[in-house]
Motif scaffolding. Structure first.
Motif: not given
Length: 256
Positions: A38-40, A44-47, A62-69
């Motif tokens: 997924l793009s940045l 960012k839209k994932i709640d 999950i860790p990379f998603l939260v750490d990134t955005v």
């Protein structure tokens, strides 16, 4: 609802991605390696992240998603899972040893991530979208999901082996259009499938025979072991009668 398949393999290599699906723009169903494509802006839209179980191929990103955005968002990402799965994530993943605990970063009162407990059979409603955890039978506590949209329903089995409780729930869904179900092994590895609580073609045939709905759903097979998808599908096609069975593919989209 619009469900886009980000990953549907039992492993990685080349274009293979592990289990993850994007519901509309803001909900993940599992968070395997497919999330990394997924793009940045999409990240960012994932709640919300709804987790079937704690195995790494379903939670690794999950860790990379939260750490990134996390720092880009006004609200925390909510991870939805059963009590047992949440405890495993807390103890073995977000434990300050493998990864930081984002439920208290940057501040416990304003964290990047929060947990929400799921209960089998209890529907979560998000902006009119209904997501209901279903029973699964795996080597760790696990669930599947019933996703109910305006024009039909989709069921994702999660990782599971033979499971009468799942079919009791499925047979109560009168608008079921799609069923995504795993078949990780070929029949030559039937004993391994049984021990690891996955399905193989002969077990899949037995499970699909338990569907009593008058209108049978379209069935899509997921979670093949890398390198074995073609051979497993041939075995499935040879033993499953009377129901349409297809291979799940990356970037496939379901609308319902």
């Amino acid at each position: 609802m619009r469900l886009r398949v980000l990953g549907c393999s039992g492993g990685i290599g080349g274009t293979l991605r592990t289990t993850s699906m994007l519901l509309d723009e803001d909900i993940l169903i599992d968070a395997g390696t497919g999330v990394g494509d997924l793009s940045l802006e999409e990240l960012k839209k994932i709640d919300h992240v709804f987790v079937t179980h704690s195995h790494l191929d379903h939670v690794a990103f999950i860790p990379f998603l939260v750490d990134t955005v996390g720092w880009m968002r006004a609200e925390p990402v909510t991870v939805h899972a059963t009590c047992e799965t949440l405890e495993i994530l807390k103890e073995h993943l977000f434990n300050w040893k493998v990864w930081p605990d984002f439920t208290c970063i940057p501040d416990p009162d304003v964290p990047y991530m929060r947990y929400e407990r799921l209960y089998v059979g209890e529907t979560v409603s998000l902006s009119g979208r209904k997501i209901t955890p279903l029973p699964a039978n795996h080597v760790v506590p696990a669930v599947g999901f019933h996703l109910e949209g305006d024009s039909g329903s989709l069921v994702f089995s999660g990782d599971t082996t033979t499971n009468d409780a799942l079919w009791e729930a499925v047979n109560r869904i009168d608008n079921l259009r799609y069923l995504i179900i795993e078949t990780a092994f070929g029949d030559r590895e039937r004993e391994l499938a049984i021990v690891s609580k996955h399905l193989c073609p002969s077990l899949l045939r037995e499970e699909l025979s338990k569907i009593s709905l008058k209108v049978k759903p379209e069935v899509y097979i997921t979670h093949f072991k890398p390198g074995e998808a073609d051979s497993i599908m041939k075995e499935i096609e040879a033993v499953v009668d009377g129901i349409c069975v297809r291979r799940l593919e990356n970037d496939q989209v379901f609308e319902f």
